[in-house]
Design a protein around this motif. Structure first.
Motif, PDB file in Angstrom:
ATOM      1  N   GLY A 179     -13.169  -7.364   5.911  1.00 34.22           N
ATOM      2  CA  GLY A 179     -12.934  -7.658   4.507  1.00 34.22           C
ATOM      3  C   GLY A 179     -11.445  -7.663   4.216  1.00 34.22           C
ATOM      4  N   LEU A 180     -10.979  -8.666   3.455  1.00 35.38           N
ATOM      5  CA  LEU A 180      -9.563  -8.759   3.095  1.00 35.38           C
ATOM      6  C   LEU A 180      -9.471  -9.342   1.691  1.00 35.38           C
ATOM      7  N   THR A 181      -8.766  -8.645   0.792  1.00 34.70           N
ATOM      8  CA  THR A 181      -8.676  -9.128  -0.577  1.00 34.70           C
ATOM      9  C   THR A 181      -7.295  -8.848  -1.146  1.00 34.70           C
ATOM     10  N   LEU A 182      -6.841  -9.732  -2.019  1.00 36.00           N
ATOM     11  CA  LEU A 182      -5.538  -9.636  -2.655  1.00 36.00           C
ATOM     12  C   LEU A 182      -5.679  -8.910  -3.989  1.00 36.00           C
ATOM     13  N   SER A 183      -4.755  -8.008  -4.290  1.00 31.34           N
ATOM     14  CA  SER A 183      -4.785  -7.303  -5.575  1.00 31.34           C
ATOM     15  C   SER A 183      -4.550  -8.295  -6.707  1.00 31.34           C
ATOM     16  N   PRO A 184      -5.029  -8.001  -7.921  1.00 27.53           N
ATOM     17  CA  PRO A 184      -4.842  -8.929  -9.031  1.00 27.53           C
ATOM     18  C   PRO A 184      -3.387  -9.274  -9.316  1.00 27.53           C
ATOM     19  N   ASP A 185      -2.460  -8.328  -9.059  1.00 32.62           N
ATOM     20  CA  ASP A 185      -1.044  -8.623  -9.293  1.00 32.62           C
ATOM     21  C   ASP A 185      -0.387  -9.345  -8.130  1.00 32.62           C
ATOM     22  N   GLY A 186      -1.129  -9.560  -7.055  1.00 34.13           N
ATOM     23  CA  GLY A 186      -0.624 -10.310  -5.913  1.00 34.13           C
ATOM     24  C   GLY A 186       0.335  -9.558  -5.025  1.00 34.13           C
ATOM     25  N   LYS A 187       0.524  -8.252  -5.268  1.00 37.22           N
ATOM     26  CA  LYS A 187       1.529  -7.503  -4.522  1.00 37.22           C
ATOM     27  C   LYS A 187       1.010  -6.853  -3.247  1.00 37.22           C
ATOM     28  N   THR A 188      -0.271  -6.561  -3.198  1.00 34.06           N
ATOM     29  CA  THR A 188      -0.820  -5.875  -2.028  1.00 34.06           C
ATOM     30  C   THR A 188      -2.107  -6.524  -1.560  1.00 34.06           C
ATOM     31  N   LEU A 189      -2.407  -6.300  -0.290  1.00 30.18           N
ATOM     32  CA  LEU A 189      -3.694  -6.653   0.284  1.00 30.18           C
ATOM     33  C   LEU A 189      -4.459  -5.375   0.566  1.00 30.18           C
ATOM     34  N   ASN A 190      -5.767  -5.427   0.463  1.00 29.47           N
ATOM     35  CA  ASN A 190      -6.632  -4.364   0.948  1.00 29.47           C
ATOM     36  C   ASN A 190      -7.434  -4.923   2.103  1.00 29.47           C
ATOM     37  N   ALA A 191      -7.324  -4.291   3.267  1.00 33.16           N
ATOM     38  CA  ALA A 191      -7.992  -4.751   4.487  1.00 33.16           C
ATOM     39  C   ALA A 191      -8.997  -3.694   4.923  1.00 33.16           C
ATOM     40  N   LEU A 192     -10.269  -4.062   4.938  1.00 29.58           N
ATOM     41  CA  LEU A 192     -11.352  -3.128   5.239  1.00 29.58           C
ATOM     42  C   LEU A 192     -11.872  -3.344   6.652  1.00 29.58           C
ATOM     43  N   LEU A 193     -11.824  -2.292   7.462  1.00 29.62           N
ATOM     44  CA  LEU A 193     -12.377  -2.362   8.807  1.00 29.62           C
ATOM     45  C   LEU A 193     -13.893  -2.410   8.757  1.00 29.62           C
ATOM     46  N   GLU A 194     -14.484  -3.024   9.771  1.00 22.88           N
ATOM     47  CA  GLU A 194     -15.943  -3.044   9.872  1.00 22.88           C
ATOM     48  C   GLU A 194     -16.469  -1.811  10.606  1.00 22.88           C
ATOM     49  N   GLY A 195     -15.657  -1.246  11.466  1.00 23.05           N
ATOM     50  CA  GLY A 195     -16.103  -0.112  12.267  1.00 23.05           C
ATOM     51  C   GLY A 195     -15.331   1.153  11.969  1.00 23.05           C
ATOM     52  N   THR A 196     -15.873   2.261  12.466  1.00 18.83           N
ATOM     53  CA  THR A 196     -15.261   3.575  12.270  1.00 18.83           C
ATOM     54  C   THR A 196     -14.245   3.854  13.371  1.00 18.83           C
ATOM     55  N   VAL A 197     -13.064   4.282  12.982  1.00 20.57           N
ATOM     56  CA  VAL A 197     -12.028   4.652  13.950  1.00 20.57           C
ATOM     57  C   VAL A 197     -12.425   5.978  14.603  1.00 20.57           C
ATOM     58  N   ALA A 198     -12.229   6.073  15.912  1.00 17.27           N
ATOM     59  CA  ALA A 198     -12.564   7.298  16.638  1.00 17.27           C
ATOM     60  C   ALA A 198     -11.913   8.506  15.972  1.00 17.27           C
ATOM     61  N   GLY A 199     -12.716   9.539  15.763  1.00 14.68           N
ATOM     62  CA  GLY A 199     -12.224  10.747  15.115  1.00 14.68           C
ATOM     63  C   GLY A 199     -12.533  10.819  13.642  1.00 14.68           C
ATOM     64  N   ASP A 200     -12.807   9.662  13.005  1.00 12.54           N
ATOM     65  CA  ASP A 200     -13.223   9.667  11.608  1.00 12.54           C
ATOM     66  C   ASP A 200     -14.701  10.023  11.511  1.00 12.54           C
ATOM     67  N   ALA A 201     -15.144  10.427  10.333  1.00 13.81           N
ATOM     68  CA  ALA A 201     -16.553  10.764  10.143  1.00 13.81           C
ATOM     69  C   ALA A 201     -17.421   9.548  10.408  1.00 13.81           C
ATOM     70  N   PRO A 202     -18.535   9.693  11.136  1.00 12.90           N
ATOM     71  CA  PRO A 202     -19.420   8.564  11.416  1.00 12.90           C
ATOM     72  C   PRO A 202     -19.810   7.821  10.136  1.00 12.90           C
ATOM     73  N   GLY A 203     -19.744   6.498  10.199  1.00 21.31           N
ATOM     74  CA  GLY A 203     -20.148   5.687   9.064  1.00 21.31           C
ATOM     75  C   GLY A 203     -19.112   5.547   7.971  1.00 21.31           C
ATOM     76  N   THR A 204     -17.872   6.043   8.204  1.00 18.14           N
ATOM     77  CA  THR A 204     -16.796   5.832   7.233  1.00 18.14           C
ATOM     78  C   THR A 204     -15.835   4.776   7.762  1.00 18.14           C
TER      79      THR A 204
END
Length: 400
Positions: free
Chosen positions: A218-243
């Motif tokens: 997932g990748l989306t631009l903020s309404p003000d156009g200044k930042t992107l939010n990039a969402l991973l599909e998978g959990t990074v090792a060491g993070d809580a399962p399913g986050t």
């Protein structure tokens, strides 16, 4: 083999998920605590739609028929939409991911942006044109498959897209994972930006701590156009399962800020399919199980909020659409009431107005057969009216 020609272009996505738990399935079936969203438009692009006069594709798939379709193909298929951008004229720019699902089998799949136009009166989708992605200035630091620096599915696996006010495209990749910035002609503008501290198995830097095909979905631009939010599909090792980590990126600085949030899946075996900003704090997220057809139990759109008002460390979530239970009293597209969107991968969501969203599937051509067993899925384009208004930032609703 009959092939439907379109004046178009190409890209795809294949992601393996797992079977939902019984508890999650019961919740999906209950409808508890939410209004019923409704199908308001249905259109489709036939699975066997190809870019006319393009290059052969699918050689690594062999010659055994898949869902009744025999590879390889004389042209590039228009398939597997994995990211969507709305245009001001009623058309959309759609990307598909790396081709046939892996680096190994997608070296002859050329990554492209397709311009598509749904006609809901006719239930059809036209492919109007598009552009091929290239790296003519050598920004990608590792060897590419082709000496002409046309980017293929063996090089990059794009899974998400957004567009800036200047008309350039930002895309999220799964092989790095990387963020990539392309101009309006599809030329890479700068080196891919890796996510600090996170590496997929395909990343040349090694030491992976993220599963394969689990990068930026997932990748989306903020309404003000200044930042992107990039969402991973998978959990990074060491993070809580399913986050899953939602990562902030500064557009002007061309760098991740280090600010992150956590999105929690309803079940660790689920995955997200796409994300789109509603305002500075909220975004719509597609969440799904791994099943298709009659076995599909969880295909949802959530409204997620970064403000975490319950202070549990993850984004607050409210389901706004159950894609397996959409009211369809007019039986649009000849489908039953309620309407089901029963695909393995549903990877596109965008906002059309304050109460209407568009959702598309990734058909994984020729592999997925969620609509009709034994037949390759079409690319379906649906519009959905939500039970309540989103109260979105007006800049999100404004057509670019």
């Amino acid at each position: 083999m009959r092939r439907t020609l379109a004046a178009g272009l190409t890209l795809l996505t294949v992601t393996a998920l797992a079977t939902p738990t019984t508890a999650a399935a019961e919740e999906a079936a209950s409808g508890k605590g939410r209004g019923m969203a409704a199908l308001t438009g249905f259109a489709f692009l036939p699975a066997q739609t190809f870019v006319p006069g393009s290059e052969p594709s699918g050689a690594a798939l062999g010659t055994t028929p898949v869902n009744g379709v025999t590879p390889p193909f004389a042209d590039q298929p228009v398939q597997g939409f994995s990211g969507l951008v709305r245009n001001s004229d009623g058309t959309f720019d759609a990307i598909s991911d790396n081709g046939y699902g892996t680096k190994a089998n997608s070296a002859d799949f050329l990554l492209r942006i397709h311009r598509i136009a749904p006609d809901f009166a006719k239930n059809t989708v036209d492919v109007l044109g598009g552009i091929t992605l290239t790296d003519p200035n050598g920004h990608i630091p590792f060897p590419l498959t082709r000496p002409d620096r046309v980017i293929t599915g063996a090089d990059i696996d794009i899974e998400s897209v957004t567009r800036g006010a200047d008309g350039t495209y930002w895309m999220g990749d799964e092989f790095g994972p990387y963020l990539l910035h392309f101009d309006r002609a599809g030329r890479l503008l700068a080196p891919p930006v890796p996510l600090p501290g996170v590496r997929a198995p395909e990343n040349p830097a090694g030491s992976p701590n993220l599963g394969g095909s689990k990068g930026f979905e997932g990748l989306t631009l903020s309404p003000d156009g200044k930042t992107l939010n990039a969402l991973l599909e998978g959990t990074v090792a060491g993070d809580a399962p399913g986050t899953l980590r939602l990562n902030e990126f500064d557009v002007a600085g061309n760098a991740f800020t280090g600010k992150t949030w956590r999105y929690r899946l309803e079940d660790p075996n689920f995955a997200i399919g796409d994300a789109i900003a509603v305002d500075a704090n909220r975004l719509l997220v597609i969440e799904r199980d791994s099943a298709q057809g009659a076995d599909a139990l969880v295909k949802r759109v959530y409204l997620a909020d970064k403000r975490d008002r319950d202070r549990d460390g993850v984004l607050d979530k409210t389901m706004v659409a159950d894609l397996l239970n959409l009211a369809n009293p007019k039986r649009l597209g000849g489908h039953a009431d309620p309407f089901r969107f029963p695909f393995v991968t549903i990877e596109d969501v965008t906002i059309l107005d304050d109460r209407t969203i568009a959702v598309l599937n990734d058909n994984n051509f020729p592999s997925s057969s969620g609509r009709t067993p034994g037949r390759p899925d079409d690319n379906e384009f649906i519009t959905v009216r939500l039970a309540e208004n989103l109260h979105a930032d007006p800049r999100v609703l404004r057509r670019r």
